[in-house]
Design an enzyme around this catalytic site. Structure first.
Site, mmCIF file in Angstrom:
data_model
loop_
_atom_site.group_PDB
_atom_site.id
_atom_site.type_symbol
_atom_site.label_atom_id
_atom_site.label_comp_id
_atom_site.label_asym_id
_atom_site.label_seq_id
_atom_site.Cartn_x
_atom_site.Cartn_y
_atom_site.Cartn_z
ATOM 1 N N LYS A 77 7.568 61.307 33.970
ATOM 2 C CA LYS A 77 6.547 60.412 34.132
ATOM 3 C C LYS A 77 7.166 58.923 34.533
ATOM 4 O O LYS A 77 7.541 57.876 33.822
ATOM 5 C CB LYS A 77 6.029 60.122 32.398
ATOM 6 C CG LYS A 77 4.161 59.549 32.974
ATOM 7 C CD LYS A 77 4.399 57.412 33.001
ATOM 8 C CE LYS A 77 4.875 56.687 32.225
ATOM 9 N NZ LYS A 77 4.282 55.978 33.428
ATOM 10 N N GLU B 121 18.147 55.737 25.827
ATOM 11 C CA GLU B 121 19.087 54.292 26.954
ATOM 12 C C GLU B 121 18.247 53.279 26.780
ATOM 13 O O GLU B 121 17.340 52.945 27.525
ATOM 14 C CB GLU B 121 19.206 54.717 28.060
ATOM 15 C CG GLU B 121 20.493 53.793 28.591
ATOM 16 C CD GLU B 121 20.352 53.286 29.238
ATOM 17 O OE1 GLU B 121 20.080 52.100 28.792
ATOM 18 O OE2 GLU B 121 20.140 53.305 30.617
ATOM 19 N N CYS C 145 19.979 47.782 33.183
ATOM 20 C CA CYS C 145 20.890 47.776 31.347
ATOM 21 C C CYS C 145 21.622 47.237 31.526
ATOM 22 O O CYS C 145 22.102 47.297 29.991
ATOM 23 C CB CYS C 145 20.377 49.860 31.570
ATOM 24 S SG CYS C 145 20.820 50.944 32.069
ATOM 25 N N GLU D 49 18.057 40.516 25.060
ATOM 26 C CA GLU D 49 18.478 40.926 26.077
ATOM 27 C C GLU D 49 17.665 40.493 27.557
ATOM 28 O O GLU D 49 15.830 39.967 27.530
ATOM 29 C CB GLU D 49 17.635 42.391 26.511
ATOM 30 C CG GLU D 49 18.339 42.841 28.008
ATOM 31 C CD GLU D 49 17.258 44.404 28.113
ATOM 32 O OE1 GLU D 49 16.828 45.337 27.979
ATOM 33 O OE2 GLU D 49 18.684 44.989 28.233
HETATM 34 O O1 TXE Z 1 9.378 48.368 29.455
HETATM 35 P P1 TXE Z 1 9.071 49.738 28.513
HETATM 36 P P2 TXE Z 1 8.950 47.930 30.040
HETATM 37 C C1 TXE Z 1 13.875 45.916 28.971
HETATM 38 C C2 TXE Z 1 13.440 44.865 29.725
HETATM 39 C C3 TXE Z 1 12.321 44.613 30.024
HETATM 40 C C4 TXE Z 1 11.847 45.119 29.189
HETATM 41 C C5 TXE Z 1 10.059 45.226 29.641
HETATM 42 O O2 TXE Z 1 14.424 44.067 28.821
HETATM 43 O O3 TXE Z 1 12.317 43.139 30.102
HETATM 44 O O4 TXE Z 1 12.515 46.335 28.748
HETATM 45 O O5 TXE Z 1 9.971 45.916 30.753
HETATM 46 C C6 TXE Z 1 6.876 53.778 29.628
HETATM 47 N N1 TXE Z 1 5.063 56.208 25.345
HETATM 48 N N2 TXE Z 1 13.830 47.398 29.679
HETATM 49 O O6 TXE Z 1 7.505 46.495 29.240
HETATM 50 O O7 TXE Z 1 7.852 49.872 28.015
HETATM 51 C C7 TXE Z 1 6.358 52.866 30.832
HETATM 52 O O8 TXE Z 1 5.133 53.437 31.575
HETATM 53 C C8 TXE Z 1 5.710 56.893 26.323
HETATM 54 C C9 TXE Z 1 15.644 47.914 29.896
HETATM 55 O O9 TXE Z 1 8.585 47.273 31.516
HETATM 56 O O10 TXE Z 1 10.184 50.778 27.556
HETATM 57 C C10 TXE Z 1 8.074 53.532 31.652
HETATM 58 O O11 TXE Z 1 7.834 54.541 32.579
HETATM 59 N N3 TXE Z 1 6.132 55.766 27.390
HETATM 60 C C11 TXE Z 1 15.273 49.685 30.691
HETATM 61 C C12 TXE Z 1 8.897 53.557 30.517
HETATM 62 O O12 TXE Z 1 8.297 53.659 29.222
HETATM 63 C C13 TXE Z 1 5.745 54.342 27.682
HETATM 64 C C14 TXE Z 1 14.505 49.420 31.771
HETATM 65 C C15 TXE Z 1 9.582 52.187 30.277
HETATM 66 O O13 TXE Z 1 8.722 50.633 30.225
HETATM 67 C C16 TXE Z 1 4.879 53.735 26.597
HETATM 68 C C17 TXE Z 1 13.047 48.990 32.037
HETATM 69 C C18 TXE Z 1 4.916 55.010 25.107
HETATM 70 N N4 TXE Z 1 4.073 53.984 24.335
HETATM 71 C C19 TXE Z 1 12.874 48.037 30.710
HETATM 72 N N5 TXE Z 1 4.777 52.854 26.933
HETATM 73 C C20 TXE Z 1 16.566 49.410 31.215
HETATM 74 N N6 TXE Z 1 17.378 50.375 29.260
HETATM 75 O O14 TXE Z 1 17.550 49.643 31.535
HETATM 76 C C21 TXE Z 1 5.670 52.547 28.302
HETATM 77 N N7 TXE Z 1 6.229 53.669 28.676
#
Ligand code: TXE
Length: 484
Positions: free
Chosen positions: A181, A256, A290, A386
């Site tokens: 996904k 992660e 990250c 972060e």
């Molecule tokens: O993250 P999400 P977002 C951090 C970074 C950023 C913040 C928000 O600080 O500002 O997160 O980003 C999927 N069940 N990182 O909103 O929501 C979503 O569709 C299952 C750090 O984009 O965590 C996407 O594919 N999946 C990070 C993925 O989760 C779900 C990288 C990431 O989205 C879901 C990105 C649910 N309920 C953001 N809700 C890193 N570690 O590098 C969302 N998703």
């Protein structure tokens, strides 16, 4: 659809069981270009029914050709896929640059890293062994490393190709079948990759891609009762949802979740060597990394020097559209821009040491100026949370103990680095820092496909990358044979 993308597949479809299918609800999500803010097409809005179909396809693949493929054959599929990725490196880079807003050369590095993951895991597939265990008289005992079965992969938008390489690459090498996904903000290279995998001879159903919203397709995947392992990269809040959902099915998860990674610059550091790492680790991919190093801890005797050198670099940073291929591109979305701008506002009380320069940026793009703050205290919100944007803080320290205390003083623990010529201090600090990776006189070691990666604390748990990931994508069976 913009001509510039030159896609060979329809991004408004899912790839399930080797077939390009419209999502069962018939719905789409807008595809926007972070560099301009323009809507440039549509992607599929997959949902629970599509995830269900993808899981069924993965199960069928495990019951069929993919489940029967031996380790050598699995490795060879990954090698063929590596070749196809390499043939398309520039095209994949362009797609990723437009979709994510990454400067082209950074997107190209991601495509090359994807190929390298496939090479590494292709080569590792037939080198994962069980053990024999000396036991009671009359017994022979051995262990088997077996695939979990159907693995779910939830990928964020910041490094789609690299994260797919490290997680899907390791999962396929060990004989799992995958449901991927990708993020709603950037799913194009996931679809491209899965189509190349099909062309490389990966059996239908061994890799399925269902784009869609996290709350719909993502939640359906993590809660699916016939998914046996979840690998997630993203925010802490969503990671908690994912782990909670997986717990209902008693399924292992790898999380992660990012960090607040420090670099510790001691008074005897080689600053000429350190400087590019100090800045690049904060602004690469516009800080949406990250393992971004958002905290620079500096020994007070070198504070003015480090601040001056970093400020000079910041002042020369050019920000612009992805295809202009400057130092820094736009942020992924208007939402991310408002998150980062909110942090910049909360830094209004701080000393701004320098900012980068916006260069011909289109009106609707999601741009912020890279910003360096100096003389920050460890308790400031910009030193703790972060930010996920091109923002770094310089925090002074007076001695080694204080440096370690500050380094360990956030909820995260993903990556750290130590800059010092003192060998004893290198060893001491590396042991005391609470972090999944510690680098000495470098940061990131060039990406490090081979190096186990993952966090402690709120940075998550489990390890991806390197050989270690293969253990996470397998389950261990102990066979005890009594033969007298
Ligand atoms: O993250 P999400 P977002 C951090 C970074 C950023 C913040 C928000 O600080 O500002 O997160 O980003 C999927 N069940 N990182 O909103 O929501 C979503 O569709 C299952 C750090 O984009 O965590 C996407 O594919 N999946 C990070 C993925 O989760 C779900 C990288 C990431 O989205 C879901 C990105 C649910 N309920 C953001 N809700 C890193 N570690 O590098 C969302 N998703």
């Amino acid at each position: 659809m913009t001509q510039e993308l030159d896609l060979w597949f329809d991004p408004a479809k899912c790839l399930i069981n080797g077939q390009w299918l419209s999502p069962s609800g018939g719905q789409e999500l807008p595809l926007s270009d972070p560099s301009t803010g323009a809507c440039i097409g549509a992607i599929a809005r997959g949902g629970a029914a599509d995830i269900d179909a993808a899981v069924a396809a993965a199960e069928a693949a495990l019951a069929g050709d993919w489940g029967r493929a031996n380790a050598v054959e699995r490795g060879r599929v990954l090698f063929r896929l590596q070749q196809l990725v390499l043939e398309k490196v520039d095209h994949l880079a362009r797609i990723e640059a437009i979709d994510v807003g990454k400067p082209l050369k950074q997107a190209r590095a991601d495509a090359v890293a994807l190929a390298r993951y496939l090479e590494f895991y292709g080569g590792a597939a037939d080198k994962l062994h069980g053990q024999t265990i000396p036991y009671l008289d009359g017994y022979t005992v051995y262990t088997l490393r077996e695939p979990h079965g159907v693995t779910g992969h939830i990928v964020p938008w910041n490094y789609p190709m690299q994260i797919i390489g490290r997680s899907v690459g390791a999962a396929l090498a060990t004989g799992n079948a995958c449901v991927l996904k990708p993020a709603e903000d950037a799913c194009l290279t996931a679809l491209a990759f899965a189509d190349l995998a099909r062309q490389a001879g990966l059996p239908d159903g061994a890799l399925n891609v269902v784009p869609g919203l996290g709350s719909e397709a993502g939640a359906a995947l993590t809660a699916h009762p016939r998914v046996h392992h979840i690998s997630f990269t993203g925010s802490v809040a969503t990671g908690v949802h994912v782990q909670t959902a997986a717990a209902q099915n008693v399924v292992p998860v790898t999380l992660e979740l990012g960090g607040k990674s420090p670099q510790l610059v001691f008074e005897d550091a080689d600053l000429e060597a350190a400087l590019p790492f100090l800045v690049n680790a904060g602004i690469q991919n516009a800080g949406q990394t990250c393992s971004a190093s958002s905290r620079i801890l500096v020994h007070r005797p070198r504070l003015d020097e480090v601040t001056g050198l970093m400020a000079a670099r910041y002042g020369a940073l050019k920000v612009g559209p992805a295809l202009a291929d400057l130092d820094v591109g736009p942020l992924i979305s208007a939402r991310q821009e408002s998150i980062v701008s909110g942090f910049l506002d909360r830094g209004a009380d701080l000393e701004k040491a320098a900012e980068g320069v916006l260069r011909d940026v289109p009106e609707g793009g999601n741009y912020v100026r890279p910003t360096l703050f100096a003389g920050v205290t460890p308790d400031h919100v910009l030193a703790r949370d972060e930010i996920f944007g091109p923002v770094q803080v310089i925090i002074p320290f007076d001695d080694e103990d204080e440096a370690i205390e500050i380094a360990n003083g956030t909820d995260y623990g993903l990556v750290a680095s130590i800059w010092t010529r003192d060998g004893a201090r290198q060893m001491r600090a590396a042991k005391k820092i609470r972090s999944g990776q510690v680098f000495i006189n470098n940061y990131g070691a060039g990406g490090g496909v081979e190096l186990p990666f993952g966090g402690t604390g709120r940075s998550g748990h489990g390890r991806e990358k390197g050989f270690e990931a293969l253990y996470g994508f397998t389950t261990l069976k102990t066979v005890a044979a009594y033969h007298g």
